[in-house]
Each structure stands twice: as structure tokens, then as C-alpha cells.
Design a protein around this motif. Structure first.
Motif, PDB file in Angstrom:
ATOM      1  N   THR A   5       0.831  -1.197   0.000  1.00 38.93           N
ATOM      2  CA  THR A   5       0.000   0.000   0.000  1.00 38.93           C
ATOM      3  C   THR A   5       0.870   1.254   0.000  1.00 38.93           C
ATOM      4  N   ARG A   6       0.388   2.294  -0.677  1.00 36.99           N
ATOM      5  CA  ARG A   6       1.075   3.588  -0.620  1.00 36.99           C
ATOM      6  C   ARG A   6       0.859   4.217   0.748  1.00 36.99           C
ATOM      7  N   THR A  37       8.842   0.935  -5.983  1.00 37.66           N
ATOM      8  CA  THR A  37       7.413   1.246  -6.144  1.00 37.66           C
ATOM      9  C   THR A  37       6.887   2.195  -5.063  1.00 37.66           C
ATOM     10  N   ASP A  38       7.711   2.452  -4.032  1.00 44.52           N
ATOM     11  CA  ASP A  38       7.315   3.292  -2.903  1.00 44.52           C
ATOM     12  C   ASP A  38       6.064   2.736  -2.223  1.00 44.52           C
ATOM     13  N   LEU A  39       6.036   1.415  -2.083  1.00 46.29           N
ATOM     14  CA  LEU A  39       4.913   0.743  -1.426  1.00 46.29           C
ATOM     15  C   LEU A  39       5.384   0.118  -0.118  1.00 46.29           C
ATOM     16  N   TYR A  40       4.456   0.002   0.833  1.00 42.94           N
ATOM     17  CA  TYR A  40       4.744  -0.567   2.144  1.00 42.94           C
ATOM     18  C   TYR A  40       3.943  -1.856   2.299  1.00 42.94           C
ATOM     19  N   GLN A  58       0.199   7.349   1.464  1.00 48.95           N
ATOM     20  CA  GLN A  58      -0.961   8.243   1.474  1.00 48.95           C
ATOM     21  C   GLN A  58      -2.270   7.450   1.568  1.00 48.95           C
ATOM     22  N   ASP A  59      -2.340   6.323   0.838  1.00 45.80           N
ATOM     23  CA  ASP A  59      -3.545   5.495   0.906  1.00 45.80           C
ATOM     24  C   ASP A  59      -3.706   4.881   2.296  1.00 45.80           C
ATOM     25  N   ASP A 118       1.482  10.486   6.857  1.00 52.39           N
ATOM     26  CA  ASP A 118       2.133  11.322   5.852  1.00 52.39           C
ATOM     27  C   ASP A 118       2.414  12.732   6.331  1.00 52.39           C
ATOM     28  N   HIS A 166       9.604  -1.611   3.073  1.00 50.91           N
ATOM     29  CA  HIS A 166       9.400  -0.537   2.095  1.00 50.91           C
ATOM     30  C   HIS A 166      10.142  -0.875   0.813  1.00 50.91           C
TER      31      HIS A 166
END
Length: 283
Positions: free
Chosen positions: A83-84, A118-121, A86-87, A97, A114
Motif C-alpha cells: 500500500t502507498r 514502487t514506494d509501497l509498504y 498516502q492510501d 504522511d 518498504h
């Protein structure tokens, strides 16, 4: 004259007018019923509240940094998808954020992964399995170490793990232990001996299983009779012989050793015989 007649008519009308209060002349019964009904409708019942004011109110994610961090990590764990940031902040209502302290703790958490590309967690599970083949490989690795795997832990890593384990069990690849109460999957082990006609490991036929379970163990009396009829004897259990208490032998008491007398006043040695008792002599 017309003005005088109008004034007199006005005075007569004033005298005929009833100025009594409406309380002294109540309205008819029908009007009273309608007024009571309208007043009862206007009074709304106060809804009952089940709120226990001695308990703190449920504020969702809370305001403490550690509480918000735990909530965010648990949400990442249950979602199972990268998940991003921000989401994740929008879905959880946590300012990941915008709050720098919370964000640093979130990034430093040992269960948070992380991906810089893709900057996803995502959540770091104990086992990284996403298919049936990877699941079997992990079960084999753990079984070679001398233990099995918890099905609950595997389910946290991959939600479809229980279904895949049941398929592997039917194929003879794994052994599964279940709970006695409801038969749920508990532990899984790798089956090193593949079921075939040469090496064995095949399921016993139902006819032999029924014969085995139909056998009943006789009671103690009948068991002894059957052993005696075959010329056998029951093995006696080993009994421990109690040790006798240790008693001291009564004997003669040894004579006490006499300790040597230590002489003092050694500076008088040679002048007075210290081994003798001196008594003052009378004059």
C-alpha cells in the motif's frame, strides 16, 4: 345626530362583549381531546442510552503515537497487499504522511517493509509463501530441522495456505495434525516417505482398519485366563524394595581425651615450680 347614534351603538356593543378568561369557560370536550393528543405527540420520548460514562470513549485509532503505530501495522498485516503511504493514511485515519515522529517509527518497525522502486509498504510475515510449491518447500525445510509448522502462522502469511495444505495431504506430501474438538488444522509436517507400492506408506485398506478397531482389550481377569490357557504368565511389575533406616550402633562411649594444660607466666619458669599448687601458709 348621526354621530350621537353611532356613539350609542358602540357603547351598547361594548356592554354586550364577554371579556371573561378562557380558563373560566373551558372549551368543549372534543377540543380538549384534540389538544391533549397534540401535546402528547409534541413530547418525544428520550432515547435510552447504553453508554457507560465510567469507561473511556472509543476514539478509534487514539491519539498516542505508539497506539497509532500499532493500529497502522495491524492494518498492513490484515490487508495483505502493498500500500502507498498516502492510501494507508486515508484508510486508517492516521497521519502517517504528516506526522514526522510517527512516520519515522513506522519506517523503523521490524515488520514494515518498504520497496523503494514502487514506494509501497507491506507487512513482513514469518514465511514468504504465495503458492503451493513455495509452501511445500518451506514445510520441507522446517521438517528437516526437526519440527513442523503452525497452520495458523502459515495462514497469516498466505490466506489460502489451509486449502493448499489439505490438497498436499490428499496427495501424500504432508502429514497434518488436527484439534480434537472441531478437527481444525493445527500442525503440518513433510512426509519423507512417498506412498507407493515399493517403499510403502500407502493408506491401509478400510477392511483392515475396521477389523483393527473392532478388537476389544479384555479385562484383567479374562486376560489372565487367556494367558494361562496359552501357557503364558503376566509380567509382574517391578517393585522398589524400601531401604531400611540407617541406625547407629550403640557402643561404649569413648573416653574423653584430656587436653594438655597450657602453662602461663612463663617468665617465672626456673624460679617457681608451676606444676605445684601453692597455698599461703599461716604465720
Amino acid at each position: 345626530m348621526s354621530l350621537a347614534r353611532d356613539a350609542a351603538a358602540f357603547k351598547n356593543a361594548l356592554h354586550r362583549q364577554d371579556y371573561s378568561s378562557w380558563h373560566s369557560q373551558p372549551p368543549p370536550l372534543q377540543a380538549q381531546d384534540a389538544a391533549a393528543a397534540s401535546s402528547s405527540k409534541s413530547k418525544k420520548k428520550r432515547p435510552k442510552s447504553n453508554v457507560v460514562y465510567s469507561q473511556p470513549a472509543d476514539t478509534g485509532t487514539g491519539t498516542n503515537v505508539n497506539t497509532q503505530l500499532l493500529y497502522a501495522v495491524n492494518y498492513l498485516k490484515t490487508s495483505g497487499n502493498p500500500t502507498r503511504l498516502q492510501d494507508l493514511a486515508i484508510l486508517t485515519g492516521i497521519p502517517l504522511d504528516t506526522d514526522k515522529v510517527l512516520f519515522e517509527k513506522f519506517r523503523a518497525h521490524d515488520r514494515v517493509v518498504h520497496d523503494p522502486r514502487t514506494d509501497l509498504y507491506s507487512y513482513r510475515h514469518d514465511f514468504n509463501v504465495r503458492n503451493k510449491a513455495a509452501l511445500l518447500t518451506e514445510i520441507q525445510r522446517q521438517t528437516r530441522k526437526g519440527g513442523g509448522l503452525s497452520v495458523r502462522t502459515l495462514k497469516e502469511s498466505w490466506k489460502e495456505a489451509p486449502q493448499a495444505i489439505e490438497e498436499l495431504e490428499k496427495e501424500g506430501e504432508v502429514f497434518v495434525t488436527r484439534t480434537l474438538k472441531d478437527g481444525q488444522l493445527r500442525m503440518v509436517f513433510w512426509n519423507e516417505i512417498k506412498p507407493n507400492e515399493e517403499q510403502g506408506g500407502m493408506q491401509v485398506e478400510k477392511e483392515f482398519l475396521d477389523l483393527w478397531h473392532s478388537l476389544e482389550v479384555p479385562n484383567d481377569v479374562d486376560l489372565l485366563k487367556q494367558l494361562a490357557s496359552e501357557g503364558l504368565q503376566a509380567t509382574a511389575g517391578e517393585t522398589l524394595v524400601p531401604k531400611a533406616p540407617v541406625t547407629k550402633k550403640k557402643g561404649k562411649k569413648s573416653a574423653q581425651k584430656q587436653r594438655p594444660i597450657r602453662l602461663t607466666n612463663l617468665h617465672l619458669k626456673g624460679q617457681i615450680d608451676l606444676s605445684r599448687d601453692y597455698f599461703p601458709q599461716g604465720k
